[in-house]
Design a protein around this motif. Structure first.
Motif, PDB file in Angstrom:
ATOM      1  N   VAL A   1       8.992   8.617   1.740  1.00  0.00           N
ATOM      2  CA  VAL A   1      10.169   8.016   1.117  1.00  0.00           C
ATOM      3  C   VAL A   1      11.358   8.956   1.202  1.00  0.00           C
ATOM      4  CG1 VAL A   1      11.171   7.262  -1.085  1.00  0.00           C
ATOM      5  CG2 VAL A   1       8.884   6.486  -0.433  1.00  0.00           C
ATOM      6  N   PHE A   2      11.155  10.226   0.846  1.00  0.00           N
ATOM      7  CA  PHE A   2      12.282  11.157   0.820  1.00  0.00           C
ATOM      8  C   PHE A   2      12.757  11.522   2.222  1.00  0.00           C
ATOM      9  CE2 PHE A   2      10.481  12.224  -3.492  1.00  0.00           C
ATOM     10  CZ  PHE A   2      11.446  11.499  -4.164  1.00  0.00           C
ATOM     11  N   SER A   3      11.879  11.444   3.206  1.00  0.00           N
ATOM     12  CA  SER A   3      12.313  11.624   4.592  1.00  0.00           C
ATOM     13  C   SER A   3      13.259  10.501   4.992  1.00  0.00           C
ATOM     14  CB  SER A   3      11.094  11.660   5.520  1.00  0.00           C
ATOM     15  OG  SER A   3      11.500  11.717   6.875  1.00  0.00           O
ATOM     16  N   THR A   4      12.919   9.289   4.549  1.00  0.00           N
ATOM     17  CA  THR A   4      13.777   8.132   4.832  1.00  0.00           C
ATOM     18  C   THR A   4      15.123   8.275   4.138  1.00  0.00           C
ATOM     19  OG1 THR A   4      11.809   6.733   5.016  1.00  0.00           O
ATOM     20  CG2 THR A   4      13.913   5.615   4.696  1.00  0.00           C
ATOM     21  N   VAL A   5      15.097   8.747   2.896  1.00  0.00           N
ATOM     22  CA  VAL A   5      16.346   8.957   2.147  1.00  0.00           C
ATOM     23  C   VAL A   5      17.200  10.018   2.834  1.00  0.00           C
ATOM     24  CG1 VAL A   5      17.332   9.724  -0.054  1.00  0.00           C
ATOM     25  CG2 VAL A   5      15.296   8.263  -0.042  1.00  0.00           C
TER      26      VAL A   5
ATOM     27  N   GLU B   1      27.425   5.920  -4.398  1.00  0.00           N
ATOM     28  CA  GLU B   1      28.030   5.423  -3.157  1.00  0.00           C
ATOM     29  C   GLU B   1      27.028   5.355  -2.010  1.00  0.00           C
ATOM     30  OE1 GLU B   1      29.051   9.877  -3.372  1.00  0.00           O
ATOM     31  OE2 GLU B   1      28.895   8.152  -4.740  1.00  0.00           O
ATOM     32  N   MET B   2      25.862   5.999  -2.175  1.00  0.00           N
ATOM     33  CA  MET B   2      24.836   5.983  -1.134  1.00  0.00           C
ATOM     34  C   MET B   2      23.682   5.039  -1.464  1.00  0.00           C
ATOM     35  SD  MET B   2      25.958   8.027   1.148  1.00  0.00           S
ATOM     36  CE  MET B   2      24.509   8.096   2.185  1.00  0.00           C
ATOM     37  N   ALA B   3      23.687   4.455  -2.644  1.00  0.00           N
ATOM     38  CA  ALA B   3      22.525   3.707  -3.120  1.00  0.00           C
ATOM     39  C   ALA B   3      22.161   2.535  -2.201  1.00  0.00           C
ATOM     40  CB  ALA B   3      22.775   3.203  -4.539  1.00  0.00           C
ATOM     41  N   GLU B   4      23.147   1.774  -1.766  1.00  0.00           N
ATOM     42  CA  GLU B   4      22.839   0.608  -0.938  1.00  0.00           C
ATOM     43  C   GLU B   4      22.285   1.021   0.419  1.00  0.00           C
ATOM     44  OE1 GLU B   4      25.960  -2.242  -0.715  1.00  0.00           O
ATOM     45  OE2 GLU B   4      26.018  -2.573  -2.897  1.00  0.00           O
ATOM     46  N   ASP B   5      22.818   2.081   0.998  1.00  0.00           N
ATOM     47  CA  ASP B   5      22.272   2.576   2.269  1.00  0.00           C
ATOM     48  C   ASP B   5      20.819   3.012   2.101  1.00  0.00           C
ATOM     49  OD1 ASP B   5      24.629   2.137   3.607  1.00  0.00           O
ATOM     50  OD2 ASP B   5      25.350   4.204   3.413  1.00  0.00           O
ATOM     51  N   VAL B   6      20.534   3.677   0.986  1.00  0.00           N
ATOM     52  CA  VAL B   6      19.167   4.135   0.718  1.00  0.00           C
ATOM     53  C   VAL B   6      18.227   2.942   0.574  1.00  0.00           C
ATOM     54  CG1 VAL B   6      17.699   5.266  -0.996  1.00  0.00           C
ATOM     55  CG2 VAL B   6      19.859   6.330  -0.296  1.00  0.00           C
TER      56      VAL B   6
ATOM     57  N   ILE C   1      14.986   2.201   3.035  1.00  0.00           N
ATOM     58  CA  ILE C   1      13.619   2.139   2.510  1.00  0.00           C
ATOM     59  C   ILE C   1      13.002   0.774   2.785  1.00  0.00           C
ATOM     60  CG2 ILE C   1      12.255   2.128   0.381  1.00  0.00           C
ATOM     61  CD1 ILE C   1      14.138   4.286  -0.690  1.00  0.00           C
ATOM     62  N   HIS C   2      13.782  -0.279   2.606  1.00  0.00           N
ATOM     63  CA  HIS C   2      13.272  -1.632   2.870  1.00  0.00           C
ATOM     64  C   HIS C   2      12.904  -1.785   4.335  1.00  0.00           C
ATOM     65  CE1 HIS C   2      13.152  -6.033   3.145  1.00  0.00           C
ATOM     66  NE2 HIS C   2      13.028  -6.050   1.829  1.00  0.00           N
ATOM     67  N   ARG C   3      13.760  -1.308   5.218  1.00  0.00           N
ATOM     68  CA  ARG C   3      13.502  -1.426   6.658  1.00  0.00           C
ATOM     69  C   ARG C   3      12.258  -0.632   7.066  1.00  0.00           C
ATOM     70  NH1 ARG C   3      18.323  -0.729   7.963  1.00  0.00           N
ATOM     71  NH2 ARG C   3      18.282   1.553   8.126  1.00  0.00           N
ATOM     72  N   LYS C   4      12.078   0.554   6.470  1.00  0.00           N
ATOM     73  CA  LYS C   4      10.971   1.420   6.839  1.00  0.00           C
ATOM     74  C   LYS C   4       9.624   0.934   6.298  1.00  0.00           C
ATOM     75  CE  LYS C   4       8.805   5.341   7.936  1.00  0.00           C
ATOM     76  NZ  LYS C   4       8.546   5.749   9.326  1.00  0.00           N
ATOM     77  N   PHE C   5       9.596   0.502   5.053  1.00  0.00           N
ATOM     78  CA  PHE C   5       8.314   0.218   4.402  1.00  0.00           C
ATOM     79  C   PHE C   5       7.998  -1.276   4.245  1.00  0.00           C
ATOM     80  CE2 PHE C   5       9.510   4.443   2.982  1.00  0.00           C
ATOM     81  CZ  PHE C   5       8.339   5.151   3.158  1.00  0.00           C
TER      82      PHE C   5
END
Length: 451
Positions: free
Chosen positions: A405-409, A435-440, A444-448
């Motif tokens: 998860v944190f690698s993705t973040v 300001e980064m929340a939506e990108d995160v 995460i959704h795309r990865k997992f």
């Protein structure tokens, strides 16, 4: 079979919605208790009026037009006359409460009584609509049903034991006679006879309390979405409905960002393993989301990802934190006195960090400063942070989840400001700049989850 069906403001919001809601109830063969929210916008209107203090007659005229229009479109004959009379009687009582309130500078108890008036009107309206369809029905206020609450205005909790005893006398006999009670959501009544609301969205919690206290076989929450989603579709357009999850996952999502349920809805039904189903009034044939006491054995590590914004981190620095347990107790107690939700707590050798709603920060700082603790070296506040909540019932048993998860973040360029892991078996929570929340979330959704 006995079920509780709760219908929210969108399900009560206009003529079409009321037709859909009454059809859903009429087409269900089970014995049922109906729990209702106020019509869309009514509670917000009442809260706004408390601060702006318009003439009570203009308020009543506004509400009368709204409800009379619905009655005129949906009822006729004797049912029309009865409903109009009951609505007008209720609005007259509200007018008297408003006049009393306008004479006082502040009265949180009376304000709570006023805030829940929309639910009273909804119960009257829907019970008469059902009667017009040939369904034996009766409107019941929380006072009449006997939903007992404790706590402070706008932040009440139900007393399940006393409520169970009351509903055994007031509601169960109606079901045995084939009568469908339509009960006000959002509030209970305390030992002094005063209404105490359960917080915004509290009708979800009311329905869960009633399901617990009548030992229902099922609790259905009817709203304007298809159920829990893998993420907010406004952020992740490819988000999809989650067919099934366990109580823990649903509770975490409700508390940490998903706006599908009131955060306290899960606990009363979980206590008695009552299945909870979230359904869409505007898509009644949809599957919805089933929430129950059973792991889903999904291959997905992350089932859903949500966020909660408008948060801040208070950091309290003291070299005595690790050596003086009483200091932490006093600090946490002081934060609690502000009566705000705490979303995460973390400690280190010399720091206590607490995540709180940003509007509560001035009050919390005032409470902390009032302690006059000479062991506190400094306090800092970091604003504009959001909490990311990743939920999945396989997370605790899957090696390396946090690292992935944190690698993705990290790939998004967002800095992780604070981490809460291990306290929950089904969730990983952490803070990032807002300001980064939506990108995160999208990453995460795309990865997992996919998409």
């Amino acid at each position: 079979m006995i079920k509780v069906m709760k219908f929210g403001g969108s399900s009560m919001g206009n003529i079409d919605a009321l037709k859909r809601t009454s059809s859903i109830i009429a087409n269900d063969p089970a014995k049922k208790v109906i729990v209702v929210s106020a019509m869309s916008g009514v509670t917000n209107y009442l809260i706004k009026c408390i601060s702006e203090r318009p003439d009570p007659s203009s308020m009543i005229d506004h509400l009368k037009h709204k409800y009379h229009t619905a009655v005129q479109d949906l009822l006729s004959g004797d049912h029309f006359k009865v409903c109009m009379q009951e609505i007008d009687t209720s609005l007259s009582a509200l007018s008297e409460q408003l006049k009393i309130r306008w004479e006082a500078d502040s009265d949180p108890v009376l304000e709570d009584r006023i805030f829940c008036w929309g639910e009273r009107l909804s119960a009257i309206l829907l019970s008469n609509i059902l009667a017009g369809r040939g369904i034996s029905s009766v409107a019941m206020s929380s006072e009449e049903a006997g939903i007992i609450a404790e706590g402070t205005p706008t932040n009440g909790s139900a007393d399940l034991e006393l409520t169970h005893a009351n509903l055994s006398r007031t509601v169960i006999p109606l079901l045995d006679k084939g009568i469908t009670p339509v009960i006000t959501g959002y509030y209970g009544v305390n030992n002094n006879g005063n209404p105490v609301t359960f917080g915004r969205g509290g009708s979800d919690y009311s329905g869960s309390v009633i399901a617990n206290c009548i030992d229902a076989d099922c609790y259905e929450v009817w709203t304007d979405v298809d159920g829990f989603m893998t993420s907010d579709p406004r952020i992740v357009p490819e988000a999809r409905t989650v067919d099934e999850m366990d109580y823990g996952e649903a509770a975490e999502l409700a508390y940490f960002g998903a706006k599908v349920l009131h955060p306290r809805t899960v606990e009363p039904v979980r206590q008695k393993s009552i299945p909870l189903i979230v359904k869409n009034t505007f898509n009644p044939d949809g599957h919805g989301t089933l929430v129950r006491n059973q792991k889903c054995n999904s291959t997905e590590i992350v089932r859903s990802v949500a966020s909660k914004g408008d948060l801040s981190i208070i950091k309290i620095y003291s070299s005595e934190i690790v050596y003086n347990p009483g200091l932490i107790s006093r600090l946490i107690a002081s934060v609690s006195e502000a009566a705000v939700n705490t979303y995460a707590i973390s400690t280190s050798l010399s720091t206590l960090a607490v995540v709180l709603p940003t509007p509560a920060i001035p009050c919390v700082l005032s409470k902390l400063n009032a302690l006059h603790e000479n062991q506190i070296e400094k306090m800092t506040v970091k604003n504009n942070v959001s909490l990311i909540c990743c939920v999945g019932d396989n997370m605790i048993n899957t090696f390396g989840v946090a690292a992935k998860v944190f690698s993705t973040v990290s790939a998004t360029g967002a800095n992780v400001e604070m981490i809460s892991e291990g306290a929950s078996d089904v969730a990983l929570n952490f803070m990032v700049p807002s300001e980064m929340a939506e990108d995160v979330i999208r990453s995460i959704h795309r990865k997992f989850i996919g998409g």
